[in-house]
Design a protein around this motif. Structure first.
Motif, PDB file in Angstrom:
ATOM      1  N   PRO A   9       0.866  -1.142  -0.155  1.00  0.00           N
ATOM      2  CA  PRO A   9       0.175   0.051   0.134  1.00  0.00           C
ATOM      3  C   PRO A   9       0.922   1.150   0.003  1.00  0.00           C
ATOM      4  O   PRO A   9       1.846   1.203   0.514  1.00  0.00           O
ATOM      5  N   CYS A  10       0.333   2.262  -0.663  1.00  0.00           N
ATOM      6  CA  CYS A  10       1.248   3.572  -0.511  1.00  0.00           C
ATOM      7  C   CYS A  10       0.323   4.654  -0.731  1.00  0.00           C
ATOM      8  O   CYS A  10      -0.762   4.617  -1.364  1.00  0.00           O
ATOM      9  N   HIS A  11       0.692   6.135  -0.556  1.00  0.00           N
ATOM     10  CA  HIS A  11       0.081   7.142  -0.566  1.00  0.00           C
ATOM     11  C   HIS A  11       1.238   8.189  -1.175  1.00  0.00           C
ATOM     12  O   HIS A  11       2.380   8.135  -0.536  1.00  0.00           O
ATOM     13  N   PHE A  12       0.535   8.821  -2.111  1.00  0.00           N
ATOM     14  CA  PHE A  12       1.769   9.930  -2.828  1.00  0.00           C
ATOM     15  C   PHE A  12       1.332  11.145  -1.739  1.00  0.00           C
ATOM     16  O   PHE A  12       0.395  11.619  -1.721  1.00  0.00           O
ATOM     17  N   HIS A  60       9.602  15.808 -12.565  1.00  0.00           N
ATOM     18  CA  HIS A  60       8.789  15.724 -11.381  1.00  0.00           C
ATOM     19  C   HIS A  60       9.343  15.218 -10.121  1.00  0.00           C
ATOM     20  O   HIS A  60      10.373  13.878 -10.520  1.00  0.00           O
ATOM     21  N   GLU A  61       9.344  15.717  -8.877  1.00  0.00           N
ATOM     22  CA  GLU A  61       9.684  15.280  -7.715  1.00  0.00           C
ATOM     23  C   GLU A  61       8.402  14.598  -7.202  1.00  0.00           C
ATOM     24  O   GLU A  61       7.502  15.370  -6.877  1.00  0.00           O
ATOM     25  N   VAL A  62       8.406  13.218  -6.892  1.00  0.00           N
ATOM     26  CA  VAL A  62       7.515  12.670  -6.272  1.00  0.00           C
ATOM     27  C   VAL A  62       7.860  11.912  -4.766  1.00  0.00           C
ATOM     28  O   VAL A  62       9.100  11.241  -4.765  1.00  0.00           O
ATOM     29  N   VAL A  63       6.969  12.242  -3.736  1.00  0.00           N
ATOM     30  CA  VAL A  63       7.361  11.518  -2.403  1.00  0.00           C
ATOM     31  C   VAL A  63       6.236  10.758  -2.242  1.00  0.00           C
ATOM     32  O   VAL A  63       5.021  11.141  -2.241  1.00  0.00           O
ATOM     33  N   VAL A  64       6.665   9.427  -1.962  1.00  0.00           N
ATOM     34  CA  VAL A  64       5.697   8.340  -1.652  1.00  0.00           C
ATOM     35  C   VAL A  64       5.856   7.935  -0.227  1.00  0.00           C
ATOM     36  O   VAL A  64       6.933   7.624   0.075  1.00  0.00           O
ATOM     37  N   LYS A  65       4.846   7.511   0.384  1.00  0.00           N
ATOM     38  CA  LYS A  65       4.610   6.928   1.676  1.00  0.00           C
ATOM     39  C   LYS A  65       4.365   5.412   1.569  1.00  0.00           C
ATOM     40  O   LYS A  65       3.303   5.293   0.873  1.00  0.00           O
ATOM     41  N   VAL A  66       5.085   4.418   1.827  1.00  0.00           N
ATOM     42  CA  VAL A  66       4.535   3.024   1.701  1.00  0.00           C
ATOM     43  C   VAL A  66       4.663   2.404   3.110  1.00  0.00           C
ATOM     44  O   VAL A  66       5.355   2.844   3.966  1.00  0.00           O
ATOM     45  N   TYR A  67       3.996   1.199   3.071  1.00  0.00           N
ATOM     46  CA  TYR A  67       3.733   0.588   4.307  1.00  0.00           C
ATOM     47  C   TYR A  67       4.167  -0.784   4.153  1.00  0.00           C
ATOM     48  O   TYR A  67       3.275  -1.858   3.762  1.00  0.00           O
ATOM     49  N   PRO A  68       5.513  -1.162   4.080  1.00  0.00           N
ATOM     50  CA  PRO A  68       5.880  -2.664   3.489  1.00  0.00           C
ATOM     51  C   PRO A  68       5.829  -3.661   4.597  1.00  0.00           C
ATOM     52  O   PRO A  68       5.497  -4.692   4.186  1.00  0.00           O
ATOM     53  N   SER A  70       3.542  -2.939   7.721  1.00  0.00           N
ATOM     54  CA  SER A  70       2.031  -2.654   8.483  1.00  0.00           C
ATOM     55  C   SER A  70       1.769  -1.504   8.207  1.00  0.00           C
ATOM     56  O   SER A  70       2.632  -0.488   7.851  1.00  0.00           O
ATOM     57  N   PRO A  71       0.305  -1.172   8.597  1.00  0.00           N
ATOM     58  CA  PRO A  71      -0.321   0.231   8.421  1.00  0.00           C
ATOM     59  C   PRO A  71       0.502   1.222   9.478  1.00  0.00           C
ATOM     60  O   PRO A  71       0.362   2.329   9.127  1.00  0.00           O
ATOM     61  N   LEU A  72       1.112   0.674  10.436  1.00  0.00           N
ATOM     62  CA  LEU A  72       1.515   1.440  11.378  1.00  0.00           C
ATOM     63  C   LEU A  72       2.927   1.722  11.145  1.00  0.00           C
ATOM     64  O   LEU A  72       3.489   2.871  11.841  1.00  0.00           O
ATOM     65  N   LYS A  73       3.812   1.275  10.255  1.00  0.00           N
ATOM     66  CA  LYS A  73       5.011   1.545   9.892  1.00  0.00           C
ATOM     67  C   LYS A  73       5.192   1.921   8.487  1.00  0.00           C
ATOM     68  O   LYS A  73       5.416   1.045   7.697  1.00  0.00           O
ATOM     69  N   ALA A  74       5.764   3.358   8.245  1.00  0.00           N
ATOM     70  CA  ALA A  74       5.706   3.791   6.945  1.00  0.00           C
ATOM     71  C   ALA A  74       7.158   4.175   6.832  1.00  0.00           C
ATOM     72  O   ALA A  74       8.029   4.434   7.458  1.00  0.00           O
ATOM     73  N   GLU A  75       7.310   4.045   5.337  1.00  0.00           N
ATOM     74  CA  GLU A  75       8.789   4.431   4.929  1.00  0.00           C
ATOM     75  C   GLU A  75       8.390   5.541   3.959  1.00  0.00           C
ATOM     76  O   GLU A  75       7.570   5.425   3.309  1.00  0.00           O
ATOM     77  N   ALA A  76       9.313   6.332   3.557  1.00  0.00           N
ATOM     78  CA  ALA A  76       9.405   7.349   2.582  1.00  0.00           C
ATOM     79  C   ALA A  76      10.314   7.112   1.277  1.00  0.00           C
ATOM     80  O   ALA A  76      11.459   6.694   1.670  1.00  0.00           O
ATOM     81  N   PHE A  77       9.829   7.225   0.410  1.00  0.00           N
ATOM     82  CA  PHE A  77      10.642   7.443  -0.727  1.00  0.00           C
ATOM     83  C   PHE A  77      10.369   8.465  -1.643  1.00  0.00           C
ATOM     84  O   PHE A  77       9.339   8.957  -2.056  1.00  0.00           O
ATOM     85  N   HIS A  78      11.697   9.010  -2.207  1.00  0.00           N
ATOM     86  CA  HIS A  78      11.522  10.191  -2.859  1.00  0.00           C
ATOM     87  C   HIS A  78      12.171   9.971  -4.146  1.00  0.00           C
ATOM     88  O   HIS A  78      13.127   9.418  -4.399  1.00  0.00           O
ATOM     89  N   LEU A  79      11.519  10.509  -5.304  1.00  0.00           N
ATOM     90  CA  LEU A  79      11.948  10.161  -6.572  1.00  0.00           C
ATOM     91  C   LEU A  79      11.739  11.505  -7.529  1.00  0.00           C
ATOM     92  O   LEU A  79      10.924  12.132  -7.484  1.00  0.00           O
ATOM     93  N   ILE A  80      12.965  11.786  -8.158  1.00  0.00           N
ATOM     94  CA  ILE A  80      12.962  12.894  -9.270  1.00  0.00           C
ATOM     95  C   ILE A  80      13.243  12.141 -10.388  1.00  0.00           C
ATOM     96  O   ILE A  80      14.206  11.417 -10.745  1.00  0.00           O
ATOM     97  N   HIS A  81      12.192  12.337 -11.452  1.00  0.00           N
ATOM     98  CA  HIS A  81      12.456  11.751 -12.947  1.00  0.00           C
ATOM     99  C   HIS A  81      11.865  12.388 -13.854  1.00  0.00           C
ATOM    100  O   HIS A  81      10.858  13.238 -13.615  1.00  0.00           O
ATOM    101  N   ARG A  82      12.170  12.302 -15.173  1.00  0.00           N
ATOM    102  CA  ARG A  82      11.716  12.956 -16.367  1.00  0.00           C
ATOM    103  C   ARG A  82      10.722  12.033 -16.894  1.00  0.00           C
ATOM    104  O   ARG A  82      11.121  10.872 -17.531  1.00  0.00           O
ATOM    105  N   PHE A  83       9.491  12.082 -16.909  1.00  0.00           N
ATOM    106  CA  PHE A  83       8.391  11.321 -17.250  1.00  0.00           C
ATOM    107  C   PHE A  83       8.018  11.731 -18.788  1.00  0.00           C
ATOM    108  O   PHE A  83       7.903  12.784 -18.952  1.00  0.00           O
TER     109      PHE A  83
END
Length: 149
Positions: A9-12, A60-68, A70-83
């Motif tokens: 599961p993730c949230h942008f 675009h710079e995209v920041v994603v919150k992922v839950y690898p 459990s829903p209580l433990k989130a990790e952040a992922f930052h991506l800069i990419h030319r789409f």
């Protein structure tokens, strides 16, 4: 172009300077909906709707919150990419398998397997990132890894 998540599961949280998702009061910001940046699958009354981004081509710079874990433990992922325009992109999250032969100590072999993410355009992997566990400090940063494709 569209961007979605797979594997966990993730949230942008943010695209460039536009806030997408408020993690404190789980909801999508009105501005993101008004601009058409974020889309959600399912019906409005469903609690856990998947979201994806609908963006113009360009960098675009995209920041994603992922839950690898459990829903209580989130990790952040930052991506800069030319789409590119009119393309479908996916962030595919997974755990990298570990070669137990290379573990130098019991502590290293008991550390969690690295959390990885591939940026895919259709079925082609464009970029790969992994976040390795540091046995002393916990998880490190996501670092881009080279792959032979």
């Amino acid at each position: 172009m569209s961007l979605s998540c797979e594997g966990t599961p993730c949230h942008f949280l943010r695209v460039n300077d536009v806030q997408i998702y408020d993690a404190q009061q789980p909801k999508v910001f009105e501005e993101a909906l008004r601009l058409g940046i974020v889309k959600q699958t399912g019906h409005w009354w469903q609690k856990n709707r998947e979201m994806f981004l609908n963006l113009p081509s360009g960098s675009h710079e995209v920041v994603v919150k992922v839950y690898p874990i459990s829903p209580l433990k989130a990790e952040a992922f930052h991506l800069i990419h030319r789409f590119d325009a009119h393309q479908r992109y996916r962030l595919v999250f997974y755990r990298q398998s570990r070669d137990t032969q290379k573990a130098k100590s019991l502590l290293e072999s008991s550390a969690p397997m690295p959390l990885c993410v591939d940026l895919r355009q259709d079925e082609k992997t464009l970029r790969s990132f992994c976040r390795r566990a540091d046995v002393v400090t916990g998880f490190g940063e996501f670092k881009e890894v080279s792959r032979s494709f």
